[in-house]
Design a protein around this motif. Structure first.
Motif, PDB file in Angstrom:
ATOM      1  N   MET A   1       0.855  -1.193   0.000  1.00  0.00           N
ATOM      2  CA  MET A   1       0.000   0.000   0.000  1.00  0.00           C
ATOM      3  C   MET A   1       0.886   1.237   0.000  1.00  0.00           C
ATOM      4  O   MET A   1       1.746   1.396   0.865  1.00  0.00           O
ATOM      5  CB  MET A   1      -0.900   0.005   1.233  1.00  0.00           C
ATOM      6  N   VAL A   2       0.673   2.091  -0.985  1.00  0.00           N
ATOM      7  CA  VAL A   2       1.414   3.345  -1.086  1.00  0.00           C
ATOM      8  C   VAL A   2       0.425   4.492  -1.000  1.00  0.00           C
ATOM      9  O   VAL A   2      -0.571   4.506  -1.720  1.00  0.00           O
ATOM     10  CB  VAL A   2       2.199   3.412  -2.414  1.00  0.00           C
ATOM     11  N   TYR A   3       0.684   5.462  -0.132  1.00  0.00           N
ATOM     12  CA  TYR A   3      -0.169   6.638  -0.032  1.00  0.00           C
ATOM     13  C   TYR A   3       0.322   7.696  -1.022  1.00  0.00           C
ATOM     14  O   TYR A   3       1.539   7.871  -1.198  1.00  0.00           O
ATOM     15  CB  TYR A   3      -0.134   7.210   1.383  1.00  0.00           C
ATOM     16  N   PRO A   4      -0.606   8.461  -1.637  1.00  0.00           N
ATOM     17  CA  PRO A   4      -0.203   9.487  -2.602  1.00  0.00           C
ATOM     18  C   PRO A   4       0.197  10.786  -1.915  1.00  0.00           C
ATOM     19  O   PRO A   4      -0.342  11.859  -2.201  1.00  0.00           O
ATOM     20  CB  PRO A   4      -1.469   9.663  -3.444  1.00  0.00           C
ATOM     21  N   ASP A   5       1.173  10.682  -1.023  1.00  0.00           N
ATOM     22  CA  ASP A   5       1.518  11.802  -0.151  1.00  0.00           C
ATOM     23  C   ASP A   5       2.918  12.355  -0.407  1.00  0.00           C
ATOM     24  O   ASP A   5       3.487  13.032   0.449  1.00  0.00           O
ATOM     25  CB  ASP A   5       1.383  11.381   1.317  1.00  0.00           C
ATOM     26  N   GLN A   6       3.472  12.058  -1.584  1.00  0.00           N
ATOM     27  CA  GLN A   6       4.799  12.520  -1.953  1.00  0.00           C
ATOM     28  C   GLN A   6       4.745  13.122  -3.355  1.00  0.00           C
ATOM     29  O   GLN A   6       3.785  12.902  -4.099  1.00  0.00           O
ATOM     30  CB  GLN A   6       5.791  11.344  -1.941  1.00  0.00           C
ATOM     31  N   PRO A   7       5.782  13.864  -3.761  1.00  0.00           N
ATOM     32  CA  PRO A   7       5.837  14.337  -5.147  1.00  0.00           C
ATOM     33  C   PRO A   7       5.777  13.162  -6.133  1.00  0.00           C
ATOM     34  O   PRO A   7       6.196  12.043  -5.813  1.00  0.00           O
ATOM     35  CB  PRO A   7       7.182  15.055  -5.221  1.00  0.00           C
ATOM     36  N   PHE A   8       5.283  13.424  -7.320  1.00  0.00           N
ATOM     37  CA  PHE A   8       5.087  12.354  -8.297  1.00  0.00           C
ATOM     38  C   PHE A   8       6.358  11.562  -8.593  1.00  0.00           C
ATOM     39  O   PHE A   8       6.322  10.325  -8.657  1.00  0.00           O
ATOM     40  CB  PHE A   8       4.488  12.912  -9.592  1.00  0.00           C
ATOM     41  N   PRO A   9       7.520  12.192  -8.776  1.00  0.00           N
ATOM     42  CA  PRO A   9       8.727  11.395  -9.042  1.00  0.00           C
ATOM     43  C   PRO A   9       9.039  10.408  -7.922  1.00  0.00           C
ATOM     44  O   PRO A   9       9.491   9.283  -8.181  1.00  0.00           O
ATOM     45  CB  PRO A   9       9.830  12.448  -9.193  1.00  0.00           C
ATOM     46  N   VAL A  10       8.781  10.812  -6.670  1.00  0.00           N
ATOM     47  CA  VAL A  10       9.029   9.918  -5.536  1.00  0.00           C
ATOM     48  C   VAL A  10       8.052   8.746  -5.557  1.00  0.00           C
ATOM     49  O   VAL A  10       8.438   7.580  -5.351  1.00  0.00           O
ATOM     50  CB  VAL A  10       8.925  10.687  -4.202  1.00  0.00           C
ATOM     51  N   LEU A  11       6.783   9.023  -5.836  1.00  0.00           N
ATOM     52  CA  LEU A  11       5.777   7.956  -5.862  1.00  0.00           C
ATOM     53  C   LEU A  11       6.076   6.944  -6.956  1.00  0.00           C
ATOM     54  O   LEU A  11       6.015   5.727  -6.733  1.00  0.00           O
ATOM     55  CB  LEU A  11       4.385   8.563  -6.059  1.00  0.00           C
ATOM     56  N   VAL A  12       6.414   7.435  -8.142  1.00  0.00           N
ATOM     57  CA  VAL A  12       6.727   6.523  -9.243  1.00  0.00           C
ATOM     58  C   VAL A  12       7.978   5.708  -8.921  1.00  0.00           C
ATOM     59  O   VAL A  12       8.045   4.507  -9.207  1.00  0.00           O
ATOM     60  CB  VAL A  12       6.889   7.313 -10.558  1.00  0.00           C
ATOM     61  N   GLU A  13       8.966   6.341  -8.299  1.00  0.00           N
ATOM     62  CA  GLU A  13      10.189   5.626  -7.910  1.00  0.00           C
ATOM     63  C   GLU A  13       9.876   4.545  -6.869  1.00  0.00           C
ATOM     64  O   GLU A  13      10.406   3.419  -6.954  1.00  0.00           O
ATOM     65  CB  GLU A  13      11.207   6.616  -7.353  1.00  0.00           C
ATOM     66  N   ARG A  14       9.017   4.852  -5.909  1.00  0.00           N
ATOM     67  CA  ARG A  14       8.667   3.863  -4.882  1.00  0.00           C
ATOM     68  C   ARG A  14       7.966   2.656  -5.506  1.00  0.00           C
ATOM     69  O   ARG A  14       8.264   1.503  -5.155  1.00  0.00           O
ATOM     70  CB  ARG A  14       7.757   4.503  -3.827  1.00  0.00           C
ATOM     71  N   ILE A  15       7.047   2.913  -6.406  1.00  0.00           N
ATOM     72  CA  ILE A  15       6.300   1.808  -7.011  1.00  0.00           C
ATOM     73  C   ILE A  15       7.230   0.952  -7.866  1.00  0.00           C
ATOM     74  O   ILE A  15       7.143  -0.288  -7.858  1.00  0.00           O
ATOM     75  CB  ILE A  15       5.106   2.359  -7.807  1.00  0.00           C
ATOM     76  N   ALA A  16       8.149   1.587  -8.591  1.00  0.00           N
ATOM     77  CA  ALA A  16       9.123   0.822  -9.381  1.00  0.00           C
ATOM     78  C   ALA A  16      10.039   0.006  -8.474  1.00  0.00           C
ATOM     79  O   ALA A  16      10.411  -1.132  -8.804  1.00  0.00           O
ATOM     80  CB  ALA A  16       9.936   1.773 -10.250  1.00  0.00           C
ATOM     81  N   TRP A  17      10.391   0.550  -7.318  1.00  0.00           N
ATOM     82  CA  TRP A  17      11.232  -0.183  -6.359  1.00  0.00           C
ATOM     83  C   TRP A  17      10.490  -1.404  -5.827  1.00  0.00           C
ATOM     84  O   TRP A  17      11.062  -2.492  -5.699  1.00  0.00           O
ATOM     85  CB  TRP A  17      11.623   0.751  -5.218  1.00  0.00           C
ATOM     86  N   LEU A  18       9.203  -1.252  -5.521  1.00  0.00           N
ATOM     87  CA  LEU A  18       8.397  -2.386  -5.067  1.00  0.00           C
ATOM     88  C   LEU A  18       8.308  -3.464  -6.144  1.00  0.00           C
ATOM     89  O   LEU A  18       8.367  -4.663  -5.843  1.00  0.00           O
ATOM     90  CB  LEU A  18       7.001  -1.912  -4.668  1.00  0.00           C
TER      91      LEU A  18
END
Length: 282
Positions: A1-18
């Protein structure tokens, strides 16, 4: 579960890391603002999912859960189909009844009574299910109706993309047993760890009974537990291995892990690399 609480580049990076860690799915919630602090950063989850669809290759994306308060059911279905096509068939739609007053206020609604919420949800999922299948769909329910909804194209998967129903009320469990490929729970808020475990096991048995009554094979419905509350491993009382073992014994097949935060990132990565691969498919 990822919350949309960061800048877009950070969110996309987190999802790619997962995805790189080998997770099967990544989910985003669906609220009008951050449920922890409404003053915090909170982007539209559907926009994040669209960006993630273009920034990943394997991992399945989804909502946990899309909020019936915020958008009409046919529109939700068409949003899901759009992300399904954008991701190449890697989208699962989680749907929930919605409960927070501020979500109602954000769309100019007075919060519904529990009875109205339940009646709306039963109609809501029926409409979403029908629209996802493509073609022309009409429906008249207790609270909601649609007429001649044209859906072209439909889901990439046949007969439609998978639905998850998240929630614990009798109505939500019945809807899950009748429509969903997965039922998700996080346990009753305020319950002890042992109470959550026992209640989850009983609710799993209820899904079995209701699915059979609906003419469905109970084994075709996956059971998902979002690790939450007294079982949260960040509290230091229960480790991931214990959680997986004890909830699997109560009928849970899928586990949703919260984003760990910086303090717990190392343990989270250890579990993803060393523990989960051995349990997958058991």
């Amino acid at each position: 579960m990822v919350y949309p609480d960061q800048p877009f580049p950070v969110l996309v990076e987190r999802i790619a890391w997962l995805e790189g860690l080998g997770f099967d799915q990544v989910f985003l919630p669906d609220h009008s603002s951050d449920l922890r602090d409404p003053r915090g950063t909170w982007f539209d989850s559907w926009s994040v999912l669209a960006a993630a669809a273009l920034g990943t290759e394997r991992i399945t994306l989804g909502t946990l859960v899309a909020n019936q308060i915020l958008r009409p059911p046919a529109q939700l279905a068409k949003q899901a189909i759009a992300i399904d096509h954008l991701s190449g068939g890697r989208f699962d739609l989680g749907i929930g009844a919605g409960i927070f007053p501020w979500d109602h206020h954000s769309v100019g609604e007075i919060p519904w009574s529990p009875k109205e919420r339940a009646e709306r949800f039963a109609d809501y999922v029926s409409i979403v299910d029908g629209v996802l299948r493509g073609g022309v769909f009409s429906y008249t329910g207790t609270r909601l109706w649609v007429k001649d909804i044209h859906t072209v194209p439909g889901s990439l998967r046949s007969p439609r993309l998978p639905i998850t129903v998240g929630g614990q009320s009798p109505t939500l469990i019945r809807v899950a047993a009748g429509h969903a490929e997965t039922w998700n729970t996080h346990g009753p808020p305020g319950a002890s760890a042992l109470e959550v475990l026992a209640i989850t096991a009983e609710q799993n048995r209820r899904v079995d009974r209701l699915a059979t009554e609906a003419g469905r094979d109970p084994s075709a419905i996956r059971r998902s537990y979002t690790i939450f509350g007294p079982w949260d491993p960040r509290r230091g009382t229960h480790g991931y291995e214990e959680i997986f073992e004890r909830f699997a014994a109560s009928g849970v097949t899928d586990f949703v892990l919260d984003w760990p935060g910086e303090r717990h990132l190392e343990e989270f990565e250890r579990v993803a690399r060393d523990v989960i691969p051995e349990l997958r498919g058991t």
